[in-house]
Design a protein around this motif. Structure first.
Motif, short mmCIF file in Angstrom:
data_model
loop_
_atom_site.label_atom_id
_atom_site.label_comp_id
_atom_site.label_asym_id
_atom_site.label_seq_id
_atom_site.Cartn_x
_atom_site.Cartn_y
_atom_site.Cartn_z
N UNK A 76 0.86 -1.19 0.00
CA UNK A 76 0.00 0.00 0.00
C UNK A 76 0.88 1.23 0.00
N UNK A 77 0.75 2.05 -1.03
CA UNK A 77 1.63 3.20 -1.22
C UNK A 77 0.91 4.51 -0.95
N UNK A 78 1.70 5.60 -0.89
CA UNK A 78 1.12 6.95 -0.81
C UNK A 78 0.92 7.50 -2.23
N UNK A 79 1.95 7.24 -3.06
CA UNK A 79 1.88 7.76 -4.43
C UNK A 79 0.77 7.07 -5.23
N UNK A 80 0.49 7.64 -6.37
CA UNK A 80 -0.60 7.14 -7.23
C UNK A 80 -1.90 7.08 -6.43
N UNK A 81 -2.14 8.18 -5.68
CA UNK A 81 -3.40 8.32 -4.93
C UNK A 81 -3.62 7.13 -3.99
N UNK A 82 -2.62 6.89 -3.15
CA UNK A 82 -2.66 5.76 -2.22
C UNK A 82 -2.88 4.44 -2.97
N UNK A 83 -2.11 4.29 -4.07
CA UNK A 83 -2.26 3.09 -4.91
C UNK A 83 -1.60 1.86 -4.29
N UNK A 84 -1.91 0.73 -4.88
CA UNK A 84 -1.32 -0.54 -4.42
C UNK A 84 -0.50 -1.17 -5.54
N UNK A 85 0.66 -1.69 -5.16
CA UNK A 85 1.52 -2.40 -6.12
C UNK A 85 1.63 -3.86 -5.68
#
Ligand code: ACO
Length: 150
Positions: A76-85
């Motif tokens: 769970x990321x902050x970038x890409x609008x709290x996107x998930x990779x």
């Protein structure tokens, strides 16, 4: 996604897979080391407690023996609008079962799981000798892996 051979099953990893050929399968990938049953139980508990992150899948054969194993980690990321990779890790198919599309079916299912969990992309690191396999699974080369070993 191609279908599995008759009698083969794709499912989540279970704790007793430790004694069901999981270790020999992983040895086709790399060194596993001496992991005790208790150490595995602790690790498995950690994965289960964080099952929104850790998604270990296996394929079993007609005898119920683990013949392929792989993990999707959802970051769970902050970038890409709290996107998930999605990160695909530790893919291994038993030596005696390679070439039956089990690797491809495992990867396709891990990618589908990432899609269902709203990942915007799935990435993985592999040896140059395996790029052909991942291309057949729909991946393309995007970057260069860097590492720092302790
Ligand atoms: N290079 C090019 N093509 C390949 C390779 C390869 N190394 N391996 C398989 N393929 C092709 C097959 O020929 C097949 O093509 P086709 O559809 O035209 O017939 C297609 O890819 C699918 O092959 P599968 O039968 O699904 O492959 P398999 O079940 O043998 O799994 C794997 C491939 C996972 C690489 C297996 O050989 C293995 O476990 N190797 C040892 C461990 C390993 O290297 N794991 C990957 C580490 S990278 C990571 O974990 C992110």
């Amino acid at each position: 996604i191609p279908s599995l051979p008759d009698g083969y099953i794709l499912r989540s990893l279970e704790e007793n897979d430790f004694n069901n050929n999981l270790i020999p399968v992983l040895k086709t990938l790399t060194t596993v080391g001496d992991v005790t049953k208790e150490e595995f139980a602790n690790l498995y508990s950690e994965w289960i407690a964080n099952s929104h992150v850790y998604n270990p899948l296996v394929i079993t054969n007609r005898e119920g023996k683990v013949v392929a194993s792989g993990m999707l980690i959802v970051e769970s990321k902050l970038i890409h609008k709290c996107g998930k990779v999605g990160h695909i890790e530790d893919i291994a198919v038993d030596l005696s079962e390679q070439g039956k599309k089990l690797g491809l079916i495992l990867i396709k299912n891990l990618v589908e799981l990432a899609r269902l969990k709203n990942c915007y992309k799935v990435i993985l690191d592999c040896d140059a000798k395996n790029t052909g396999f991942y291309e057949k699974c729909g991946f393309s080369q995007e970057g260069i892996e860097m590492g720092f070993r302790f």
